[in-house]
Enzyme design. Structure first.
Site, PDB file in Angstrom:
ATOM      1  N   HIS A  41      -5.196  -8.821   3.589  1.00 18.42           N
ATOM      2  CA  HIS A  41      -4.144  -9.202   4.443  1.00 18.42           C
ATOM      3  C   HIS A  41      -4.676  -9.464   6.015  1.00 18.42           C
ATOM      4  CE1 HIS A  41      -4.217  -4.680   5.774  1.00 18.42           C
ATOM      5  NE2 HIS A  41      -5.521  -4.982   4.990  1.00 18.42           N
ATOM      6  N   ARG A  42      -5.659  -8.837   6.500  1.00 15.02           N
ATOM      7  CA  ARG A  42      -6.141  -9.093   7.743  1.00 15.02           C
ATOM      8  C   ARG A  42      -6.677 -10.223   8.079  1.00 15.02           C
ATOM      9  NH1 ARG A  42      -4.249  -4.790  10.092  1.00 15.02           N
ATOM     10  NH2 ARG A  42      -4.559  -2.759   8.925  1.00 15.02           N
TER      11      ARG A  42
ATOM     12  N   LYS B 186       0.590  -6.640   1.960  1.00  9.72           N
ATOM     13  CA  LYS B 186      -0.206  -5.208   1.814  1.00  9.72           C
ATOM     14  C   LYS B 186       0.066  -4.243   3.036  1.00  9.72           C
ATOM     15  CE  LYS B 186      -5.138  -3.470   1.144  1.00  9.72           C
ATOM     16  NZ  LYS B 186      -4.860  -2.293   1.310  1.00  9.72           N
TER      17      LYS B 186
ATOM     18  N   ASP C 235     -10.913  -2.351  12.100  1.00  7.24           N
ATOM     19  CA  ASP C 235      -9.883  -3.242  11.681  1.00  7.24           C
ATOM     20  C   ASP C 235      -9.368  -4.238  12.557  1.00  7.24           C
ATOM     21  OD1 ASP C 235      -9.846  -2.119   9.213  1.00  7.24           O
ATOM     22  OD2 ASP C 235      -8.165  -1.008   9.179  1.00  7.24           O
TER      23      ASP C 235
ATOM     24  N   ASP D  26       0.645  -1.169   0.172  1.00  3.20           N
ATOM     25  CA  ASP D  26      -0.088   0.194   0.051  1.00  3.20           C
ATOM     26  C   ASP D  26       0.806   1.116   0.072  1.00  3.20           C
ATOM     27  OD1 ASP D  26      -2.132  -1.624  -0.037  1.00  3.20           O
ATOM     28  OD2 ASP D  26      -3.048  -0.696   1.778  1.00  3.20           O
TER      29      ASP D  26
ATOM     30  N   ASN E  87      -4.869  -1.808  -4.159  1.00  4.13           N
ATOM     31  CA  ASN E  87      -5.992  -1.901  -3.404  1.00  4.13           C
ATOM     32  C   ASN E  87      -5.810  -1.145  -2.185  1.00  4.13           C
ATOM     33  OD1 ASN E  87      -8.646  -2.553  -2.718  1.00  4.13           O
ATOM     34  ND2 ASN E  87      -8.070  -4.765  -2.222  1.00  4.13           N
TER      35      ASN E  87
ATOM     36  N   GLU F 116     -11.260  -4.516   2.116  1.00  3.67           N
ATOM     37  CA  GLU F 116     -10.634  -5.228   0.925  1.00  3.67           C
ATOM     38  C   GLU F 116     -11.383  -6.359   0.483  1.00  3.67           C
ATOM     39  OE1 GLU F 116      -9.460  -3.823   3.470  1.00  3.67           O
ATOM     40  OE2 GLU F 116      -7.268  -3.176   3.113  1.00  3.67           O
TER      41      GLU F 116
END
Ligand SMILES: Nc1ncnc2c1ncn2[C@@H]1O[C@H](COP(=O)(O)OP(=O)(O)OP(=O)(O)O)[C@@H](O)[C@H]1O
Ligand SMILES: Nc1ccn([C@H]2C[C@H](O)[C@@H](COP(=O)(O)O)O2)c(=O)n1
Length: 670
Positions: free
Chosen positions: A404-405, A430, A330, A58, A99, A358
């Site tokens: 990613h999360r 990311k 998040d 990112d 993204n 995402e």
């Protein structure tokens, strides 16, 4: 030493059931702060040195975009230096922003207010993430923006509008707080061009308020004071100008801290998390309160958190929760996985924003938790997760949806009684490319104390696939890898370079003892020279097989091989890994294949690398080498008594890798 991890986009990462974790981790720089700071530094007069900037997908797209816009970014002794300008030189650009919402939204606002001919696009998922609320607000200011595809979504085309700030600009903040952030950061451009105050008014509710506080904090560090009337009205004065603060230190990523806070809560700890603490400006640091409410202990320092709890493996259970996560959406994902270990159903409320991240995170989280065996309920803006009793866990393959999360928070599912496989673990690049290495290290410290790190040995005849399988198994487990044959090959190369032929044991042993070598991820260096290709030549391989027969050579290389045994674990391939070097290895594989199949594979391998080869000669060489390796007096090639023999003649690489990983999981290594 070669260290493997999930940095490359490997198809999967198998996590064996784990019990405890402890140690310290230093967080990478915050993504939210990094991309905001890059934009503000680009708009500020003067030079800013950004320290601790996150290096990930990112931030790379943001840096590339700023370069394409004519800005000067330099890497200078661990910091990124940026020479800003109120108006950017390049008035025409086609920007691909992956993204990265934290790049896409603020750049849209800044470029629309500056004016020029720009196109902004991203990956397909970015084109499904709404941006209409921001575009509407910018259009009401006179900016010229067109949708290239679907109305309300990227890609966008930006033109040269006529700015009019005489009336307040109204923006909606119910879908994403990034729209307000984008306007706030870009507003000084409009204030300067129009020579009057810019007033931003909120239209309806605002989610994720802590992110707006990060924005206001950074804007102020770069010299602009925004007058705020509650959460309703923001006034950017006509004279607002960004000025470079000289240097700016970016704190660690608080959302990423949530995984380690969760880890300390379920794996005992203590886990020390460096980079965020009591002084943090990020809202997600409040996740510390979530794990505290679930029963963990958290100590706060200015720039660090230390978390500990009663490990699930020791009978610990987390306290269930029913909580509003609107402010920390998040980090909230981590709580959803922790719920598996709770003492009752856990409800996450007010998380509708998950739907446009995402991936649709409510749907994704529901599906993947269910795949583990959990009972889950979800609706438009909430998720309920029921705890998972030990007998109900399923050894699942977790889909990560290029999010990613998802990959990071599901690593915490490794504390159940069965292995868990994370698909596409490399999507963590990311925001946290080294996540799985850090995660494994914390798991390995425990093992690395009194007990030695675990080893999987893979022995077998030449070209049976040992090296290939060892690399992939190590990659999947996040372990180190030892290619012991390379040490004999390096010795052989050193002998050749001294004009020897391998007949002199003392010479070969002397050279083996004094090897100046370094293993790097993509190269093997001898005396600083990359000899990775050279040592793969058959001439070197044949001589290696001869020098390897000398006891003094084997003795000289023994300690060096054992030194590779480090936490979190080692996969060693060779001829005597399981019999001599690591006789206590908990899993030993003897990898075999028909000699004709091996000759074919080696032939193809050499041809692919551009070496000349003859199949009949290779077959003969392999037979001779097999005979020498099996027949020598010292440490001959033989399956250890407790080894599992795997015949790869009729199996593909991935099948063999899975078989080895299944054997490892079945041993219950934790
Ligand atoms: N199961 C398999 N199916 C097909 N090809 C394979 C398989 N395993 C390995 N190979 C291929 O065979 C070749 C030889 O494999 P590799 O170099 O890993 O063997 P090795 O046992 O480590 O050899 P050496 O003893 O020379 O170090 C490689 O090109 C590899 O991609
Ligand atoms: N543990 C080991 C590893 C290798 N050797 C010898 C035998 C091989 O012919 C030679 C090269 O190994 P390769 O790269 O083909 O695996 O080294 C050994 O004796 N013991």
């Amino acid at each position: 030493m070669t260290t493997t991890g999930a940095d490359a986009r490997e198809p999967f990462l198998r996590l064996a059931p784990a019990a405890h974790a402890r140690g310290a981790v230093t967080l990478p720089g915050s993504k939210s702060i990094s991309n905001r700071a890059l934009l503000l530094a680009a708009l500020a007069e003067g030079t800013t040195g950004l320290e601790g900037l996150l290096d990930s997908d990112d931030t790379r797209v943001m840096r590339a975009a700023l370069r394409a816009l004519g800005l000067d970014l330099r890497q200078d002794e661990g910091r990124v230096c940026l020479e800003g300008a109120a108006d950017w030189p390049q008035k025409r650009a086609d920007l691909f922003l992956g993204n990265a919402g934290t790049a896409f939204r603020p750049l849209t606002a800044a470029l629309a207010m500056m004016g020029g001919d720009y196109r902004l696009s991203g990956v397909p998922r970015m084109h499904e993430r709404p941006i209409g609320d921001l575009v509407d607000a910018l259009r009401s200011l006179g900016c010229e923006i067109a949708y290239e595809g679907r109305e309300g979504y990227p890609p966008l085309r930006i033109g040269r509008g006529r700015l009019d700030v005489s009336r307040p600009v109204r923006v909606r903040g119910a879908v994403s707080s990034q729209f307000l952030t984008a306007l706030l950061m870009a507003a000084p451009i409009a204030a300067r061009r129009a020579g009057r105050d810019v007033v931003i008014e909120l239209d309806g509710p605002l989610i994720s308020k802590p992110y707006i506080l990060i924005t206001l904090n950074l804007v102020e560090r770069f010299g602009v004071c925004v007058r705020r009337e509650g959460w309703q009205r923001f006034i950017i004065p006509a004279e607002a100008r960004y000025r470079a603060p000289g240097r700016y230190r970016i704190e660690g990523d608080a959302s990423s801290a949530s995984y380690f806070l969760g880890l300390g809560a379920i794996a005992g700890g203590p886990v020390r998390i460096e980079g965020v603490g009591g002084d943090s400006i990020q809202g997600d640091v409040a996740f510390a309160e979530v794990v505290e409410a679930m029963g963990a202990r958290v100590e706060r320092e200015a720039d660090a958190l230390v978390v500990s709890g009663r490990a699930v493996a020791d009978g610990g259970r987390l306290r269930a929760f029913d909580r509003d996560f609107n402010l920390i959406p998040d980090a909230a994902m981590t709580a959803a996985v922790l719920a598996l270990y709770a003492d009752g159903p856990c409800r996450l409320r007010n998380i509708a924003s998950w739907r446009v991240k995402e991936t649709d995170r409510i749907a994704a989280m529901h599906a993947e938790l269910a795949r583990l065996g959990a009972r889950v309920e979800s609706d438009a803006d909430s998720l309920t997760v029921h705890p998972l009793p030990a007998g109900d866990w399923r050894a699942a393959e977790i889909r990560t949806y290029d999010d990613h999360r998802m990959a990071m928070c599901f690593s915490l599912a490794a504390f159940g009684p069965v292995p868990v496989t994370i698909l596409d673990p490399g999507c963590v690049s990311k925001t946290y490319p080294g996540y799985f290495k850090d995660f494994h290290r914390l798991l390995g410290v425990e093992r690395g104390g009194a007990a030695p790190a675990p080893v999987i040995t893979i022995d077998g005849p030449t070209a049976s696939g040992k090296g290939t399988i060892a690399q992939k198994v190590a990659q999947a487990l996040g372990w180190h890898v030892l290619d012991s044959g390379a040490l004999y090959r390096l010795t052989a190369l050193a002998v050749l370079r001294e004009g020897g032929d391998g007949a002199d044991e003392a010479q070969a042993a002397r050279l083996a003892r004094s090897l100046d070598i370094r293993f790097e991820p993509d190269a093997i260096l001898m005396g600083g020279e990359d000899v990775s290709a050279l040592i793969r030549q058959e001439e070197v391989g044949n001589l290696a097989s001869r020098v390897a027969a000398w006891p003094a050579v084997r003795e000289a290389l023994l300690a060096c091989q054992r030194a590779f045994r480090q936490a979190p674990g080692l996969v060693g391939d060779g001829r005597d890994m399981g019999t001599v070097v690591f006789p206590d290895a908990p899993l030993k594989i003897f990898l075999d294949a028909d000699v004709e199949v091996r000759a074919q594979r080696r032939y193809k391998q050499l041809k692919d690398k551009g070496f000349s080869a003859n199949l009949d000669d290779l077959l003969q060489d392999l037979r001779a080498r097999d005979a020498r390796d099996r027949g020598r007096a010292h440490a001959p090639l033989v399956a250890a008594a407790d080894a599992v023999t795997v015949d790869s003649s009729h199996q593909g690489i991935d099948d063999v890798v899975r078989q080895v990983l299944d054997l490892w999981s079945a041993r219950g290594p934790a």
